[in-house]
Scaffold this motif. Structure first.
Motif, mmCIF file in Angstrom:
data_model
loop_
_atom_site.group_PDB
_atom_site.id
_atom_site.type_symbol
_atom_site.label_atom_id
_atom_site.label_comp_id
_atom_site.label_asym_id
_atom_site.label_seq_id
_atom_site.Cartn_x
_atom_site.Cartn_y
_atom_site.Cartn_z
ATOM 1 N N ARG A 93 -2.858 -18.303 4.549
ATOM 2 C CA ARG A 93 -1.844 -17.273 4.777
ATOM 3 C C ARG A 93 -2.033 -16.095 3.827
ATOM 4 N N PHE A 94 -2.372 -16.391 2.560
ATOM 5 C CA PHE A 94 -2.600 -15.315 1.589
ATOM 6 C C PHE A 94 -3.820 -14.476 1.983
ATOM 7 N N LEU A 95 -4.875 -15.140 2.429
ATOM 8 C CA LEU A 95 -6.078 -14.406 2.830
ATOM 9 C C LEU A 95 -5.805 -13.518 4.034
ATOM 10 N N GLY A 96 -4.954 -14.000 4.946
ATOM 11 C CA GLY A 96 -4.571 -13.190 6.103
ATOM 12 C C GLY A 96 -3.805 -11.954 5.685
ATOM 13 N N PHE A 97 -2.870 -12.138 4.730
ATOM 14 C CA PHE A 97 -2.109 -11.000 4.201
ATOM 15 C C PHE A 97 -3.030 -10.015 3.493
ATOM 16 N N PHE A 98 -3.963 -10.521 2.671
ATOM 17 C CA PHE A 98 -4.835 -9.629 1.909
ATOM 18 C C PHE A 98 -5.759 -8.836 2.834
ATOM 19 N N ALA A 99 -6.092 -9.436 3.986
ATOM 20 C CA ALA A 99 -6.946 -8.729 4.951
ATOM 21 C C ALA A 99 -6.256 -7.483 5.496
ATOM 22 N N VAL A 100 -4.919 -7.461 5.423
ATOM 23 C CA VAL A 100 -4.166 -6.307 5.927
ATOM 24 C C VAL A 100 -4.323 -5.100 5.005
ATOM 25 N N LEU A 101 -4.496 -5.341 3.695
ATOM 26 C CA LEU A 101 -4.430 -4.265 2.715
ATOM 27 C C LEU A 101 -5.460 -3.164 2.968
ATOM 28 N N THR A 102 -6.703 -3.571 3.274
ATOM 29 C CA THR A 102 -7.744 -2.563 3.482
ATOM 30 C C THR A 102 -7.439 -1.705 4.694
ATOM 31 N N GLN A 103 -7.004 -2.348 5.797
ATOM 32 C CA GLN A 103 -6.674 -1.571 6.997
ATOM 33 C C GLN A 103 -5.449 -0.696 6.758
ATOM 34 N N ALA A 104 -4.474 -1.214 6.008
ATOM 35 C CA ALA A 104 -3.292 -0.415 5.695
ATOM 36 C C ALA A 104 -3.682 0.825 4.909
ATOM 37 N N ALA A 105 -4.642 0.649 4.002
ATOM 38 C CA ALA A 105 -5.137 1.802 3.240
ATOM 39 C C ALA A 105 -5.730 2.845 4.178
ATOM 40 N N PHE A 106 -6.444 2.400 5.210
ATOM 41 C CA PHE A 106 -7.013 3.331 6.191
ATOM 42 C C PHE A 106 -5.909 4.155 6.851
ATOM 43 N N SER A 107 -4.765 3.527 7.113
ATOM 44 C CA SER A 107 -3.652 4.240 7.742
ATOM 45 C C SER A 107 -3.034 5.266 6.805
ATOM 46 N N PHE A 108 -2.926 4.922 5.520
ATOM 47 C CA PHE A 108 -2.262 5.802 4.555
ATOM 48 C C PHE A 108 -3.177 6.894 4.014
ATOM 49 N N VAL A 158 0.835 -1.197 0.000
ATOM 50 C CA VAL A 158 0.000 0.000 0.000
ATOM 51 C C VAL A 158 0.877 1.257 0.000
ATOM 52 N N GLY A 159 2.069 1.168 0.586
ATOM 53 C CA GLY A 159 2.999 2.291 0.563
ATOM 54 C C GLY A 159 3.438 2.641 -0.852
ATOM 55 N N THR A 160 3.673 1.626 -1.689
ATOM 56 C CA THR A 160 4.046 1.895 -3.086
ATOM 57 C C THR A 160 2.891 2.529 -3.850
ATOM 58 N N ILE A 161 1.665 2.097 -3.537
ATOM 59 C CA ILE A 161 0.487 2.698 -4.180
ATOM 60 C C ILE A 161 0.365 4.160 -3.758
ATOM 61 N N CYS A 162 0.537 4.403 -2.461
ATOM 62 C CA CYS A 162 0.444 5.766 -1.920
ATOM 63 C C CYS A 162 1.471 6.676 -2.583
ATOM 64 N N TYR A 163 2.689 6.188 -2.743
ATOM 65 C CA TYR A 163 3.737 7.002 -3.371
ATOM 66 C C TYR A 163 3.379 7.322 -4.818
ATOM 67 N N SER A 164 2.833 6.337 -5.529
ATOM 68 C CA SER A 164 2.424 6.551 -6.919
ATOM 69 C C SER A 164 1.346 7.622 -7.014
ATOM 70 N N VAL A 165 0.400 7.585 -6.079
ATOM 71 C CA VAL A 165 -0.677 8.577 -6.054
ATOM 72 C C VAL A 165 -0.112 9.965 -5.768
ATOM 73 N N MET A 166 0.811 10.037 -4.817
ATOM 74 C CA MET A 166 1.307 11.346 -4.393
ATOM 75 C C MET A 166 2.169 12.027 -5.450
ATOM 76 N N ILE A 167 2.967 11.254 -6.185
ATOM 77 C CA ILE A 167 3.757 11.907 -7.235
ATOM 78 C C ILE A 167 2.856 12.313 -8.407
ATOM 79 N N SER A 168 1.752 11.590 -8.582
ATOM 80 C CA SER A 168 0.777 11.994 -9.609
ATOM 81 C C SER A 168 0.096 13.290 -9.196
ATOM 82 N N LEU A 169 -0.338 13.340 -7.948
ATOM 83 C CA LEU A 169 -0.991 14.539 -7.419
ATOM 84 C C LEU A 169 -0.018 15.708 -7.379
ATOM 85 N N GLY A 170 1.233 15.422 -7.029
ATOM 86 C CA GLY A 170 2.229 16.477 -6.874
ATOM 87 C C GLY A 170 2.452 17.289 -8.135
ATOM 88 N N GLU A 171 2.530 16.626 -9.285
ATOM 89 C CA GLU A 171 2.745 17.354 -10.536
ATOM 90 C C GLU A 171 1.611 18.333 -10.802
#
Length: 548
Positions: free
Chosen positions: A240-255, A87-100
């Motif tokens: 294990r994959f489902l557990g990891f994927f469950a993190v993504l939505t909450q991580a998005a909330f943080s970012f 999610v951090g890589t997605i956030c960075y991609s969004v921010m450099i897009s917004l930044g320009e």
């Protein structure tokens, strides 16, 4: 090269690098103050240090300090780290897009107004209401989280009392205007930055056995209970994959919230200088605070700790507080919890600021009643502010049902709405990039540009859609259907195309063609607000200038 600051030819054609382009004449008088009447104008009151702190620490809040509890329980320490990294890589991609875009055109309404110029008025309408919904819903989530944090000390007082106190503080700060909000946010964000930095250092010390109990933890919890969690006891790689994927939505909330600098652009002093600096430093927040923070959490707290369950009020704690308590450091857990509580106040204050400015931007664009564009003589959009503050009362839903449970509901709704905002920003940038190129402008002449474009914008747009689409997958597991979770997860996702189609059918406005995109309106006013700041006179001022 076409000079975008002096495009003053009436549809005459120039040959730019072998490409035929059009330059349009924009009358400075007809576009004065970006078509905003005097009674509805914001005032640029946010200083350089305000913008810097808002971008670095303004929305570091309960997502990182409290929401990571559920992520660790679902994904395990490695699942938590991988989820935040992606999610951090997605956030960075969004921010450099917004930044320009926002460094070039720091308009009131931010990316909402930019979507109207570069995509489609219907898309701007959809982004605006989605963004307003996002920040209006996150406000009661932060207030609910504040109540959960206070329950660390006592559960004998009704949570309605704590929610009311926090609400009064947040509304009061915002009623004094952007200048006071900026000063308070500078103080609160400074506390958060110092707190998270101190917690990371303390976490390293505790992990190496430097605590009172001298217990050298190392990677113990990566071995037992293990690096991943078998989600819902589903065996094998699938669990294990489902557990990891469950993190993504909450991580998005943080970012979610890094894009707040776009909304603040209309009230930022010297925007052409300050906004690019804020955008460039977003990686510090991602790497140091988020990636560093979740790494420490994964090292110090086992994923099966009962304190990670936010739906049990008498047990729920921040993972950082759990770790410090386990290390046997007396008194410090209360100090840290108090610091985390100020972060909830700070984040809630940012939520109200952003939602009120989003509603103000909607009114300016004609997508909301004009009364919401009304401002005081000090430039405060008080009608929008009071309206958005009223929605904070949704936090009282947690008085009976449990503030932790309500926090999770609102976090789900906010995560998906926030990801759809990121999707909209990336789509807007893709169109901006296409129009800029079609009209013969050179991106090198922009106040801020990135060599990763347009690939980063495409990556961000696709990734946001994928996470949103699969964000509620767990309710479809056998025996796990929860109507409240399904609705709170997929309502904002479905709302985005519905709003777009409704407004498109009603207005029948066409998409903006690349050759017709407006890259000039308002530039004279923006340039008039820019100036060269005096150089630092000594090493202290040089350090301060680098930090801020």
């Amino acid at each position: 090269m076409t000079d975008f600051t002096t495009a003053e030819k009436d549809y005459t054609k120039n040959d730019v690098g072998g490409v035929t382009v059009k330059n349009r004449d924009y009358d400075a008088e007809s576009h004065s103050s970006m078509d905003v009447p005097p009674e509805a104008r914001l005032k640029r009151q946010l200083k350089n240090r305000h913008v810097a702190m808002i971008s670095i620490g303004g929305v570091i809040g309960t997502g990182l300090f409290l929401g990571t509890a559920g992520s660790l329980a679902n994904g395990g320490p490695v699942g938590l780290l991988l989820g935040y990294a992606i999610v951090g890589t997605i956030c960075y991609s969004v921010m450099i897009s917004l930044g320009e875009m926002i460094a070039y055109l720091p308009l009131p309404g931010g990316h909402i107004k930019l979507a109207e110029r570069f995509v489609d008025p219907a898309f701007s309408f959809t982004m605006g209401w989605n963004y307003w919904y996002n920040w209006t819903i996150i406000l009661p989530a932060e207030l609910s989280a504040a109540a959960v944090l206070i329950n660390f000390w006592t559960t004998s007082v009704n949570n309605a009392v704590w929610i009311t106190i926090c609400m009064i503080v947040v509304v009061t700060i915002n009623m004094f205007g952007a200048g006071v909000y900026g000063e308070c946010e500078f103080i609160f964000a400074s506390i958060k930055v110092i707190t998270i930095t101190g917690l990371i250092i303390l976490g390293i010390v505790l992990d190496l056995g430097g605590g009172p109990n001298h217990d050298r933890i190392g990677f113990r919890y990566w071995k037992h209970p293990g690096p991943f969690v078998q989600f819902e006891h589903i065996a094998g790689a699938k669990g294990r994959f489902l557990g990891f994927f469950a993190v993504l939505t909450q991580a998005a909330f943080s970012f979610i919230g890094t894009e707040i600098v776009a909304i603040a652009a209309g009230e930022a002093k010297n925007p052409r200088r300050n906004l690019p600096k804020a955008i460039r430093r977003v990686y510090i927040r991602i790497l140091l605070f988020y990636i560093g923070g979740v790494t420490i959490i994964g090292l110090l707290v086992p994923s099966n700790s009962p304190g990670l369950n936010l739906e049990i009020n008498d047990a729920a704690k921040s993972p950082f507080v759990i770790a410090i308590t386990a290390a046997g450091i007396r008194g410090l857990p209360s100090v840290i919890n108090a610091a985390l509580l100020t972060s909830a106040w700070s984040a809630a204050s940012s939520d109200l600021y952003t939602s009120s400015r989003a509603l103000y931007g909607l009114a300016l664009a004609g997508n909301a009643p004009k009364i919401f564009a009304r401002t005081s003589r000090r430039g405060l959009p008080y009608v929008s502010l009071i309206t958005c503050a009223a929605f904070a009362c949704l936090a009282y839903m947690g008085v009976k049902g449990g503030s932790g449970k309500v926090f999770n509901w609102f976090a789900n709704m906010t995560s998906v709405a926030g990801l759809m905002t990121w999707f909209g920003i990336c789509v807007t940038y893709i169109r901006f990039y296409k129009g800029f190129k079609a009209q013969g402008y050179e991106r090198k002449s922009l106040p801020y540009s990135s060599s990763l474009q347009p690939f980063a914008a495409w990556y961000g747009a696709v990734a946001c859609l994928l996470i949103c689409f699969f964000s509620g997958w767990n309710v479809f597991l056998k025996g796990d259907w929860v109507a409240a979770t399904f609705v709170t997860t997929y309502l904002p996702f479905a709302l985005f195309p519905v709003l777009y189609i409704i407004w498109k059918v009603k207005t029948r406005t066409p998409a903006v063609k690349p050759g017709d995109m407006d890259f000039v309106s308002g530039l004279k006013e923006i340039e008039a607000d820019c100036y060269d700041e005096p150089p630092p006179n000594n090493w202290v001022e040089k350090v301060w200038a680098w930090l801020m």
